[in-house]
Design an enzyme around this catalytic site. Sequence first.
Site, mmCIF file in Angstrom:
data_model
loop_
_atom_site.group_PDB
_atom_site.id
_atom_site.type_symbol
_atom_site.label_atom_id
_atom_site.label_comp_id
_atom_site.label_asym_id
_atom_site.label_seq_id
_atom_site.Cartn_x
_atom_site.Cartn_y
_atom_site.Cartn_z
ATOM 1 N N GLU A 168 6.514 -2.397 42.155
ATOM 2 C CA GLU A 168 7.846 -3.104 42.180
ATOM 3 C C GLU A 168 8.928 -3.075 43.199
ATOM 4 O OE1 GLU A 168 6.198 -6.108 42.244
ATOM 5 O OE2 GLU A 168 8.925 -6.956 42.893
ATOM 6 N N LYS A 223 8.030 4.536 45.994
ATOM 7 C CA LYS A 223 8.834 3.901 45.357
ATOM 8 C C LYS A 223 10.400 4.444 44.998
ATOM 9 C CE LYS A 223 10.292 0.970 42.361
ATOM 10 N NZ LYS A 223 11.446 -0.351 42.211
ATOM 11 N N CYS A 279 16.679 2.354 36.384
ATOM 12 C CA CYS A 279 15.617 3.262 36.697
ATOM 13 C C CYS A 279 16.466 3.811 38.067
ATOM 14 C CB CYS A 279 14.790 2.026 37.857
ATOM 15 S SG CYS A 279 13.529 1.412 37.237
ATOM 16 N N ARG A 349 21.303 -1.271 29.833
ATOM 17 C CA ARG A 349 20.345 -0.206 30.162
ATOM 18 C C ARG A 349 21.006 0.686 31.504
ATOM 19 N NH1 ARG A 349 13.638 -0.866 30.138
ATOM 20 N NH2 ARG A 349 14.667 -3.128 32.208
HETATM 21 P P1 NAD Z 1 10.661 -2.541 29.158
HETATM 22 O O1 NAD Z 1 10.600 -1.277 28.512
HETATM 23 O O2 NAD Z 1 11.290 -3.650 29.888
HETATM 24 O O3 NAD Z 1 9.015 -2.950 29.348
HETATM 25 C C1 NAD Z 1 7.712 -2.271 29.387
HETATM 26 C C2 NAD Z 1 7.250 -2.480 27.830
HETATM 27 O O4 NAD Z 1 5.789 -1.527 28.037
HETATM 28 C C3 NAD Z 1 7.835 -2.647 26.470
HETATM 29 O O5 NAD Z 1 7.985 -3.956 25.840
HETATM 30 C C4 NAD Z 1 6.531 -1.879 25.884
HETATM 31 O O6 NAD Z 1 6.905 -2.202 24.445
HETATM 32 C C5 NAD Z 1 5.308 -2.455 26.501
HETATM 33 N N1 NAD Z 1 4.374 -1.243 26.409
HETATM 34 C C6 NAD Z 1 4.311 0.185 26.079
HETATM 35 N N2 NAD Z 1 3.165 0.533 26.044
HETATM 36 C C7 NAD Z 1 2.180 -0.034 25.583
HETATM 37 C C8 NAD Z 1 0.997 -0.118 25.588
HETATM 38 N N3 NAD Z 1 0.276 1.510 25.244
HETATM 39 N N4 NAD Z 1 0.578 -1.146 25.144
HETATM 40 C C9 NAD Z 1 0.825 -2.546 25.365
HETATM 41 N N5 NAD Z 1 2.614 -2.082 25.970
HETATM 42 C C10 NAD Z 1 3.554 -1.421 25.576
HETATM 43 O O7 NAD Z 1 10.271 -1.930 31.364
HETATM 44 P P2 NAD Z 1 10.620 -2.288 32.714
HETATM 45 O O8 NAD Z 1 12.026 -3.056 32.708
HETATM 46 O O9 NAD Z 1 9.490 -3.727 32.337
HETATM 47 O O10 NAD Z 1 10.179 -1.234 33.626
HETATM 48 C C11 NAD Z 1 8.631 -0.968 32.851
HETATM 49 C C12 NAD Z 1 8.252 -0.401 34.721
HETATM 50 O O11 NAD Z 1 8.860 -1.320 36.265
HETATM 51 C C13 NAD Z 1 9.024 0.801 34.976
HETATM 52 O O12 NAD Z 1 8.776 2.267 35.553
HETATM 53 C C14 NAD Z 1 10.094 0.688 35.573
HETATM 54 O O13 NAD Z 1 10.624 2.048 36.284
HETATM 55 C C15 NAD Z 1 9.401 -0.311 36.542
HETATM 56 N N6 NAD Z 1 10.403 -1.148 37.186
HETATM 57 C C16 NAD Z 1 11.769 -1.441 36.640
HETATM 58 C C17 NAD Z 1 12.266 -2.720 37.261
HETATM 59 C C18 NAD Z 1 13.176 -3.410 36.462
HETATM 60 O O14 NAD Z 1 14.296 -3.989 37.242
HETATM 61 N N7 NAD Z 1 13.537 -2.866 35.338
HETATM 62 C C19 NAD Z 1 12.258 -3.481 38.507
HETATM 63 C C20 NAD Z 1 10.603 -2.603 39.092
HETATM 64 C C21 NAD Z 1 10.501 -0.862 38.570
HETATM 65 C C1 UGA Z 2 16.967 -1.465 40.774
HETATM 66 C C2 UGA Z 2 16.505 -2.063 43.004
HETATM 67 O O1 UGA Z 2 17.326 -2.611 43.605
HETATM 68 C C3 UGA Z 2 15.345 -2.434 42.941
HETATM 69 O O2 UGA Z 2 14.663 -2.556 44.417
HETATM 70 C C4 UGA Z 2 14.288 -1.847 42.087
HETATM 71 O O3 UGA Z 2 13.384 -1.721 41.964
HETATM 72 C C5 UGA Z 2 14.707 -1.745 40.626
HETATM 73 O O4 UGA Z 2 16.432 -1.178 41.154
HETATM 74 C C6 UGA Z 2 14.212 -0.798 40.017
HETATM 75 O O5 UGA Z 2 12.938 0.033 40.400
HETATM 76 O O6 UGA Z 2 14.170 -0.430 38.859
HETATM 77 P P1 UGA Z 2 18.622 -2.876 40.090
HETATM 78 O O7 UGA Z 2 18.504 -1.892 39.534
HETATM 79 O O8 UGA Z 2 17.900 -4.079 39.517
HETATM 80 O O9 UGA Z 2 17.509 -3.102 40.881
HETATM 81 O O10 UGA Z 2 19.639 -3.573 40.527
HETATM 82 P P2 UGA Z 2 20.550 -3.534 41.740
HETATM 83 O O11 UGA Z 2 21.209 -4.446 42.177
HETATM 84 O O12 UGA Z 2 19.820 -2.155 42.536
HETATM 85 O O13 UGA Z 2 21.613 -2.424 41.441
HETATM 86 C C7 UGA Z 2 22.015 -1.575 40.310
HETATM 87 C C8 UGA Z 2 23.257 -0.818 39.715
HETATM 88 O O14 UGA Z 2 23.719 -0.606 40.605
HETATM 89 C C9 UGA Z 2 24.081 -1.887 39.434
HETATM 90 O O15 UGA Z 2 24.988 -1.557 38.191
HETATM 91 C C10 UGA Z 2 24.409 -2.658 40.449
HETATM 92 O O16 UGA Z 2 26.157 -3.104 40.181
HETATM 93 C C11 UGA Z 2 25.536 -1.351 41.310
HETATM 94 N N1 UGA Z 2 25.297 -1.848 42.845
HETATM 95 C C12 UGA Z 2 24.215 -2.172 43.309
HETATM 96 C C13 UGA Z 2 26.629 -1.646 43.448
HETATM 97 O O17 UGA Z 2 27.570 -0.647 42.718
HETATM 98 N N2 UGA Z 2 26.741 -2.276 44.708
HETATM 99 C C14 UGA Z 2 25.429 -2.108 45.497
HETATM 100 O O18 UGA Z 2 26.172 -2.539 46.262
HETATM 101 C C15 UGA Z 2 24.672 -2.664 45.256
#
Ligand code: NAD
Ligand code: UGA
Length: 461
Positions: A168, A223, A279, A349
């Site tokens: 994602e 990713k 992340c 976070r």
């Molecule tokens: P999160 O902590 O918000 O959510 C994960 C959820 O999974 C939690 O609610 C937890 O209780 C649940 N969980 C864990 N083990 C489980 C199980 N065995 N059965 C059922 N539920 C279970 O995490 P997130 O931010 O959604 O991130 C999830 C993944 O996506 C990570 O690998 C992260 O790196 C990736 N990712 C996150 C973002 C983002 O913007 N947060 C963007 C892209 C990718």
């Molecule tokens: C980032 C990536 O942009 C997503 O593509 C990816 O899916 C995601 O991580 C993930 O894997 O979790 P996110 O962390 O939600 O998304 O937000 P961003 O907009 O990327 O910002 C990340 C951090 O960088 C923030 O603290 C933001 O303030 C900072 N940032 C971003 C800067 O300081 N300068 C910039 O120009 C852009």
Amino acid sequence: MKNKIIKNICCIGAGYVGGPTMSVIASNCPEYRVDVVDINEKRIEAWNSEDFSQLPVFEPGLEDIVRKCRGENLFFSNEVEASISKADIIFISVNTPIKKKGIGAGFASDLKWIESSARQIAKFAKNHTVVVEKSTLPVKTAETIKNILISSEQNNENKTFSIVSNPEFLAEGTAINDLQNPDRVLIGGEDNHSINLVSNIYKHWINPEKIITTNLWSSELSKLVANAFLAQRISSINSISALCETSGADINEVAKAIGTDSRIGSKFLKPGPGFGGSCFKKDILNLVYLCRYYGLKEVGDYWEQVVDINQWQQRRISTLVIRNLFGTLSNKKLAVFGFSFKANTNDTRQSPTIDISKYLFQEGAKLAFYDPKVNENQIISAFKDYENEGTFEICKTPLEACINSDAVIVLTEWNEFKFLDWQEIFDVMQKPAWIFDARICLEKDNLKKIGFKVWSLGTSF
Ligand code: NAD
Ligand code: UGA
């Protein structure tokens, strides 16, 4: 009339990715039933809340979609086993934080939640199931998942699995728009049938030309590399922000000048207090671990610098605040504007505010936090294991945070900060009244006219 359901999708993990992603799939694919399951009861309760302002994830546009689909073809529950049993496609969207102990501690991803999800799938799935890695994972994790699943195939010949990687790329704060209009969708797999099955979901609303298919390992690795490249741009521009402060150049002008070169591009060149979020740091450190694991020390060292510069920027900003406030923060109140890691999200976070606050606490500061979306418990829990000399309070308005404070430090670029009554704020502060604008989001000249002393990141004037 309700649509006839032709496919059952299950998503394990109802977090920042699982919740919004599945909501958008349900909204665009009315003939698919989407069950989002989680072991966290409180989180599911919040997803099912009658009061839509209580949804556990704040994202512009999300509430409307949940209102439309919840109870129709989108369901949130703790019924992990039952949902796995009836699913044709299972997305794994659980957390993959950095390991805290053992081999690879501090760098490698902790895959215990992935492993437990795979074991649950192995136990409860029926017939043929396509398992989709949605979480961000180290390259070759599909191998581990496959091994767990294969062992259950041996006990039941009707039970078979295919694994697909579909990372994602959404960013928080713009998640719904990113999901609705992605630059691309990446699908890695080993067999065309499963790749097509997952592609068909996205083809409901995304131009097929934007769907990239690769082998499993390219997808998993892409990713991590995408996040590393994005974070690298931030560390690069932040390193130059320091040089601007000493050389008379202006970081915004430099960013514009280089960003108009189409080979460089203008996005992700916004200087600030360093990247936060759940992340970037974890994914780069994971990449560093992988490089070192495969014997590529120099490559690992190169990427680790991106994280080191990020930490350095936070330390640098803290030191600047302390120096300008006469070298001590003992008994001084400082208003901190912004606790989320960026604007338009309630996620804290790895927020830069946390580490910068810790540096300020070490000098005895009293911090008064104000953030329009982050709640008290989130702030309290950010410091729960931290013993320090400073103290903090959480304020309901920016003005309250500023009463008798020596400085305002802007660490998140919430739009409302631009439109505050800065004269009123100046009047309630100690003098000299400082503003440290680490996001370059305020009108410096207006603030100076009011009487503030202003430090703005990346300029010397
Ligand atoms: P999160 O902590 O918000 O959510 C994960 C959820 O999974 C939690 O609610 C937890 O209780 C649940 N969980 C864990 N083990 C489980 C199980 N065995 N059965 C059922 N539920 C279970 O995490 P997130 O931010 O959604 O991130 C999830 C993944 O996506 C990570 O690998 C992260 O790196 C990736 N990712 C996150 C973002 C983002 O913007 N947060 C963007 C892209 C990718
Ligand atoms: C980032 C990536 O942009 C997503 O593509 C990816 O899916 C995601 O991580 C993930 O894997 O979790 P996110 O962390 O939600 O998304 O937000 P961003 O907009 O990327 O910002 C990340 C951090 O960088 C923030 O603290 C933001 O303030 C900072 N940032 C971003 C800067 O300081 N300068 C910039 O120009 C852009």
